[in-house]
Motif scaffolding. Sequence first.
Motif, short mmCIF file in Angstrom:
data_model
loop_
_atom_site.label_atom_id
_atom_site.label_comp_id
_atom_site.label_asym_id
_atom_site.label_seq_id
_atom_site.Cartn_x
_atom_site.Cartn_y
_atom_site.Cartn_z
N ALA A 114 -88.86 14.36 -14.02
CA ALA A 114 -88.77 14.22 -15.58
C ALA A 114 -88.55 16.01 -15.66
O ALA A 114 -89.49 16.79 -14.79
N ALA A 115 -88.08 16.49 -16.58
CA ALA A 115 -88.22 17.92 -16.61
C ALA A 115 -87.81 18.38 -18.14
O ALA A 115 -87.40 17.58 -18.89
N GLY A 116 -88.03 19.47 -18.27
CA GLY A 116 -87.69 20.26 -19.65
C GLY A 116 -86.43 20.67 -19.80
O GLY A 116 -85.85 21.38 -18.89
N TYR A 193 -97.48 24.54 -18.17
CA TYR A 193 -96.04 24.45 -18.59
C TYR A 193 -95.70 25.93 -18.83
O TYR A 193 -96.70 26.66 -18.59
N GLU A 194 -94.51 26.18 -18.88
CA GLU A 194 -93.97 27.73 -18.98
C GLU A 194 -94.15 28.31 -20.47
O GLU A 194 -94.65 27.45 -21.21
N THR A 195 -94.07 29.57 -20.48
CA THR A 195 -94.24 30.19 -21.79
C THR A 195 -92.67 30.61 -22.15
O THR A 195 -91.87 30.21 -21.37
N ALA A 209 -82.67 23.09 -16.59
CA ALA A 209 -83.73 22.38 -16.84
C ALA A 209 -84.91 22.67 -15.82
O ALA A 209 -84.58 23.57 -14.92
N VAL A 210 -86.09 22.48 -16.23
CA VAL A 210 -87.24 22.96 -15.41
C VAL A 210 -88.31 22.00 -15.20
O VAL A 210 -88.56 21.24 -16.15
N GLY A 211 -88.73 21.94 -13.93
CA GLY A 211 -89.68 21.10 -13.71
C GLY A 211 -90.42 21.47 -12.14
O GLY A 211 -90.40 22.82 -11.83
N1 HPA Z 1 -91.85 21.89 -17.84
C1 HPA Z 1 -91.82 21.68 -16.47
N2 HPA Z 1 -92.17 20.46 -16.10
C2 HPA Z 1 -91.81 19.40 -16.84
C3 HPA Z 1 -91.27 19.74 -18.23
C4 HPA Z 1 -91.48 21.06 -18.75
O1 HPA Z 1 -90.97 21.49 -19.85
N3 HPA Z 1 -91.20 18.54 -18.61
C5 HPA Z 1 -91.18 17.52 -17.55
N4 HPA Z 1 -91.88 18.20 -16.56
#
Ligand code: HPA
Length: 273
Positions: A114-116, A193-195, A209-211
Amino acid sequence: MLKFSDYLKGADKLREKLGGFEPEVLIILGSGLGKLGDRLSDPIIIPYGEIPNMRFSTAPGHAGRFLAGELGGRKVLMMQGRLHIYEGWEAEDAVFPIRLAHLLGINKLIVTNAAGGINTSYKPGELMLISDFIKLTGPDPLTGPNLDEFGPRFPDMSKVFDREYMAAFRRIAESHGENIHEGVYYYCTGPRYETPAEIRAMRILGADAVGMSTVPESIAARHCGMRILGLTLVTNMAAGILDQPLSGEEVIEAGNAASDRLSGYVTEFLEVI
Ligand code: HPA
């Protein structure tokens, strides 16, 4: 640091638990995507704690066990739950199961996460084929004395993700009307989570995408010569894109919502590789 004999010990136990079943593909199930395991009828279940030198999963939505069985006509080994560096594990611990799979003769990896979404044309719920990654920070799983039994000291990373696998998965997803992206995954160690400023910087660097996963495992898998398919489910837009905070619950829910769809495509993919 783990020694080669530590890997052999773990692999021997895993082989023993598999009782003659010889998987050809390793599948790592990311946050909320663990339901793919339900598609195995009568799986062999091996909790990570039963394997010497293997760590256990503490992250939400990560069961922490191997499942083995047949899917799409293939013998597969699944990781229902992965090991993240943010849990406090060393990078070598996070990739330990990849190396066990290699010792068992597995040379194909499907890694999901899953990623942003950083790319503003992406929408939550969409899929991205990982074409490459950026990892500028955090420990590297190949740090330390090189274990030549796995691969060379300075492994090439110019094509980590298999182009034929990407094309095959794209054909399947598109045949189901999916708008599937292809992009660069930016690895952060997490667990925060990131800024918004970090996300803007990542976009300038070329990330889509970021994860907090997938990259350590992909590095170790490439080191030992595996063919890799990397699949990202965009569960949310990355920090600062929408005017709302990010939450772990949102990620798990989006993962669960997409789980059946993604499981179907992975099953079809196994039929064609
Ligand atoms: N950032 C980092 N990891 C993640 C995110 C995200 O927005 N969504 C799911 N995993």
